[in-house]
Design a protein around this motif. Structure first.
Motif, short mmCIF file in Angstrom:
data_model
loop_
_atom_site.label_atom_id
_atom_site.label_comp_id
_atom_site.label_asym_id
_atom_site.label_seq_id
_atom_site.Cartn_x
_atom_site.Cartn_y
_atom_site.Cartn_z
N TYR A 54 0.84 -1.21 0.00
CA TYR A 54 0.00 0.00 0.00
C TYR A 54 0.87 1.25 0.00
O TYR A 54 0.55 2.24 -0.67
CB TYR A 54 -0.93 -0.01 1.21
N LEU A 55 1.98 1.23 0.72
CA LEU A 55 2.92 2.34 0.71
C LEU A 55 3.40 2.61 -0.71
O LEU A 55 3.44 3.77 -1.16
CB LEU A 55 4.12 2.03 1.61
N LYS A 60 3.12 5.82 -5.84
CA LYS A 60 2.76 5.84 -7.26
C LYS A 60 1.67 6.88 -7.54
O LYS A 60 1.74 7.63 -8.51
CB LYS A 60 2.22 4.47 -7.68
N GLU A 61 0.67 6.91 -6.68
CA GLU A 61 -0.43 7.86 -6.88
C GLU A 61 0.06 9.29 -6.73
O GLU A 61 -0.39 10.19 -7.45
CB GLU A 61 -1.56 7.55 -5.90
N ALA A 62 0.97 9.53 -5.79
CA ALA A 62 1.55 10.86 -5.63
C ALA A 62 2.35 11.25 -6.87
O ALA A 62 2.29 12.39 -7.33
CB ALA A 62 2.42 10.92 -4.38
N LEU A 63 3.09 10.30 -7.43
CA LEU A 63 3.85 10.56 -8.66
C LEU A 63 2.91 10.85 -9.83
O LEU A 63 3.21 11.69 -10.68
CB LEU A 63 4.73 9.36 -9.00
N LYS A 115 -6.41 8.34 -5.26
CA LYS A 115 -6.94 7.00 -5.03
C LYS A 115 -5.82 5.96 -5.18
O LYS A 115 -5.68 5.33 -6.24
CB LYS A 115 -8.07 6.71 -6.01
N PRO A 116 -5.00 5.78 -4.15
CA PRO A 116 -3.88 4.83 -4.26
C PRO A 116 -4.29 3.41 -4.60
O PRO A 116 -3.52 2.68 -5.24
CB PRO A 116 -3.23 4.90 -2.87
N LYS A 117 -5.48 3.02 -4.19
CA LYS A 117 -5.89 1.63 -4.42
C LYS A 117 -6.14 1.32 -5.90
O LYS A 117 -6.31 0.16 -6.25
CB LYS A 117 -7.13 1.30 -3.58
#
Length: 205
Positions: A54-55, A60-63, A115-117
């Motif tokens: 999840y980290l 990835k989502e922040a990038l 939405k990281p998921k």
């Protein structure tokens, strides 16, 4: 070289923390993962990071949403080309807008939402990576002339973020709501937060 190897990583870490402070439910989930993996340890190790899926999705989502260098290093076309009906003459300077690619609704569902998921559960995006093979996500560029420090940068950010979340609980000062956090971007080679990010750290025992 020094700027590219240090400022980009710190900018990515700053944007990631800002998004986590805006989304306390994501902060809670990622802290549960980090603390569950590293339970009983004094420090986070690279072996621990490999178990923190999840980290990795959060980074990835922040990038995707906040590439530290929104406009990649300019390139020059070597020959006449036609791309989607557009003529690109040889010797044309080409600049790739990584920021716009990461927000493209053709490639991403609800592109303006954190939405990281999407990198864990979504069949269409879970296998997308930032190593330069998937053109929907190229914050480090792609091909032979992609950023040579990808692995170094990601390792540094993963270890730093996991350590911050492992050792401390985080909150915005003066009971400020995450919805009120100023996420305005500054123009420039590096995409910084316009306003300094202020957060209260409480040691976690």
């Amino acid at each position: 070289m020094f700027s590219g190897g240090t400022d980009t990583s710190s900018v990515l870490l700053l944007w990631t923390m800002a998004e986590l402070l805006r989304h306390p439910e994501v902060m809670k989930e990622i802290q549960e993962e980090v603390r569950g993996v590293a339970r009983g340890e004094a420090i986070i190790t690279e072996d621990d990071i490999e178990q923190m899926h999840y980290l990795k999705a959060v980074i990835k989502e922040a990038l995707r949403m906040h590439p530290p260098v929104p406009l990649l290093v300019p390139r020059e076309s070597t020959e006449n080309s036609k791309i989607q009906g557009f003529d690109i003459p040889a010797k044309t300077t080409v600049i790739i807008n990584a920021w716009a690619i990461g927000r493209d609704p053709v490639s991403w569902d609800e592109p303006d939402k954190f939405k990281p998921k999407r990198f864990l559960n979504d069949a269409t995006t879970s296998n997308i990576d930032f190593m330069g093979h998937d053109f929907q996500l190229i914050p480090f560029g792609a091909g032979r002339r992609g950023c040579p420090g990808i692995q170094f940068a990601i390792t540094i950010v993963e270890l730093a973020l996991a350590s911050l979340l492992f050792k401390f609980d985080w909150a915005l000062p003066n009971r400020v709501s995450g919805e009120d956090l100023d996420m305005t971007e500054t123009p420039g080679i590096m995409c910084h937060l316009k306003s300094p990010l202020l957060a209260v750290a409480t040691p976690h025992f």
